[in-house]
Enzyme design. Structure first.
Site, PDB file in Angstrom:
ATOM      1  N   CYS A 176       0.835  -1.205   0.000  1.00 57.48           N
ATOM      2  CA  CYS A 176       0.000   0.000   0.000  1.00 57.48           C
ATOM      3  C   CYS A 176       0.867   1.250   0.000  1.00 57.48           C
ATOM      4  O   CYS A 176       1.043   1.916   1.021  1.00 57.48           O
ATOM      5  CB  CYS A 176      -0.971   0.022   1.167  1.00 57.48           C
ATOM      6  SG  CYS A 176      -2.248   1.292   0.938  1.00 57.48           S
ATOM      7  N   CYS A 355      -5.803   2.030  -4.462  1.00 59.42           N
ATOM      8  CA  CYS A 355      -5.319   2.709  -3.268  1.00 59.42           C
ATOM      9  C   CYS A 355      -6.278   3.844  -2.940  1.00 59.42           C
ATOM     10  O   CYS A 355      -6.215   4.914  -3.568  1.00 59.42           O
ATOM     11  CB  CYS A 355      -3.904   3.246  -3.503  1.00 59.42           C
ATOM     12  SG  CYS A 355      -3.163   3.942  -2.018  1.00 59.42           S
TER      13      CYS A 355
END
Length: 425
Positions: A176, A355
């Site tokens: 991430c 994301c």
């Protein structure tokens, strides 16, 4: 053996040590892939090698640190998530013997397979930053990358009335890649609402050269950087933390040389360097970069056609996110079942990752992209324009995605991620 409905208890090697399919890793990728396999074939024998008793919804830790989610919301018992038809071997994998089709475990078991799926996650290397392990959780040093520290992030942000707040991002690859700056934006949003943002010197130290790897999302992110008056430091890598002195040491590129600088802080949010797990990096399955060496479209190993990998441990150059694993799991499931019948892969993966960049409380920039930065939006732009902040995208992150994870992805319900078959339009 299972003891209560779908609740799965671990087995021992004496019960069974030969399986059609063995999955190393019982995290998001492993359980989702197992569930997708059983959705298609309930008769395969399948084992999951996983040492942990607890399963975490890691995308939720940013929200815990931001004061949005409770900590308990992000964890469940592993035994309640292992598919009931799977055998849970509760130990860690130690190494692989692909020529003999064996996984060797930390407790001495030899587990044989016809098809192997490797998805043990990524290594968070806290020790790579001098002084960090000792400092974490005290003196304003925190990280949303650890379950027990996300609440400390929340309390630090809540209690900081003035001073300097540092946020760091290590070299890629990391899981991430937006999470380091998500922590900064959510913190700034809270300080802004409290009317104290102007009293806080906010700095973002990024080992990389750009704010975000996909340029289409950078303009909107820069609007928030400017709104929060956050100072960006690129090619600036955290190398040491002194918790008692409340100082952080960075190595920064200055032309052809590297200089060291020290920054004082009142709070610092640290993201650790990350790498392939040690047992993967030293195994016959590793690529040059240490991750499992796979073809990026089929996720099949480049040398061993009966081995697949997905999630954070594979070498495919996609963003390492839960959304990527959600898209990869059905692809690996159908390709593994094909391999079980000695057939070639039937599905491909386009590098999709997502994301949700939490730029302020109540708004998100929903970055969705694939290989080479190609935008891969899930929704029409009139509904959610991923390059602009959106309240609907916040609703997706805050309300919709957690149940999609627990009750969809981990149960083999492939909402919006049906595998794309090779050759299909």
């Amino acid at each position: 053996m299972a003891s209560d409905g779908n609740i799965r208890g671990p087995v021992t090697a004496s019960e069974q040590s030969n399986f059609d399919i063995v999955i190393v890793g019982g995290g998001s990728a492993g359980i989702a892939t197992a569930a997708s396999i059983f959705k298609r074939n309930q008769n395969v024998t399948l084992a999951i090698i996983e040492p942990s008793d607890v399963h975490y919804y890691q995308p939720g830790w940013t929200m815990v640190g931001g004061g949005v989610f409770s900590l308990d919301f992000t964890r469940r018992e592993e035994r309640r998530l292992i598919p009931s038809r799977a055998k849970w071997i509760k130990t860690a994998a130690k190494t692989f013997d692909p020529e003999s089709q064996l996984v060797l475990t930390a407790d001495g078991q030899k587990i044989s397979y016809d098809v192997l799926i490797v998805c043990p996650g990524i290594k968070l290397d806290w020790d790579a930053i001098e002084g960090l392990p000792e400092a974490l959780g005290t003196n304003g040093v925190t990280s949303n990358y650890r379950y027990d520290l996300a609440p400390y992030t929340n309390s630090l942000v809540r209690d900081l009335g003035k001073g300097r707040a540092l946020f760091t991002q290590p070299p890629m690859p990391i899981k991430c890649a937006g999470a380091p700056q998500k922590a900064m934006y959510l913190s700034c949003s809270r300080w802004e609402k409290a009317g104290i943002l102007q009293k806080i010197d906010v700095q973002f130290h990024n080992a990389g050269e750009v704010l975000f790897g996909v340029q289409d999302y950078v303009p909107a992110l820069m609007e928030y950087v400017e709104r929060y008056d956050a100072h960006l430091n690129f090619q600036s890598t955290l190398v040491a933390v002194d918790g008692d002195a409340k100082t952080a040491t960075f190595e920064q590129k200055d032309g052809d040389r590297i200089k060291r600088i020290q920054e004082a802080f009142d709070m610092i949010h640290v993201v650790p360097p990350q790498s392939a797990p040690d047992f993967i990096r030293s195994s016959p399955l590793a690529a040059e970069n240490g991750f499992v060496d796979v073809d990026q479209t089929t996720l099949r190993h480049r040398t061993y056609p009966n081995i697949f990998s997905l999630g954070d441990a594979c070498s495919a150059p996609n963003a390492k996110t839960m959304a990527a694993a959600r898209k990869q799991a059905p692809v690996v499931a159908v390709n593994a079942l094909a391999a079980l019948e000695s057939k070639p892969p039937v599905a491909d993966y386009d590098g999709y990752g997502s994301c949700p960049l939490t730029v302020e409380s109540g708004k998100i920039i929903l970055a969705e992209f694939g290989y080479d930065g190609k935008l891969l939006p899930s929704f029409p732009t009139w509904l959610i324009n991923g390059t602009r902040p959106s309240r609907l995208a916040w609703l997706l992150k805050d309300t919709i995605l957690p149940p999609v994870y627990w009750h969809g992805m981990l149960k083999g319900r492939e909402w919006m991620v049906k595998p794309h078959h090779i050759g299909a339009n």
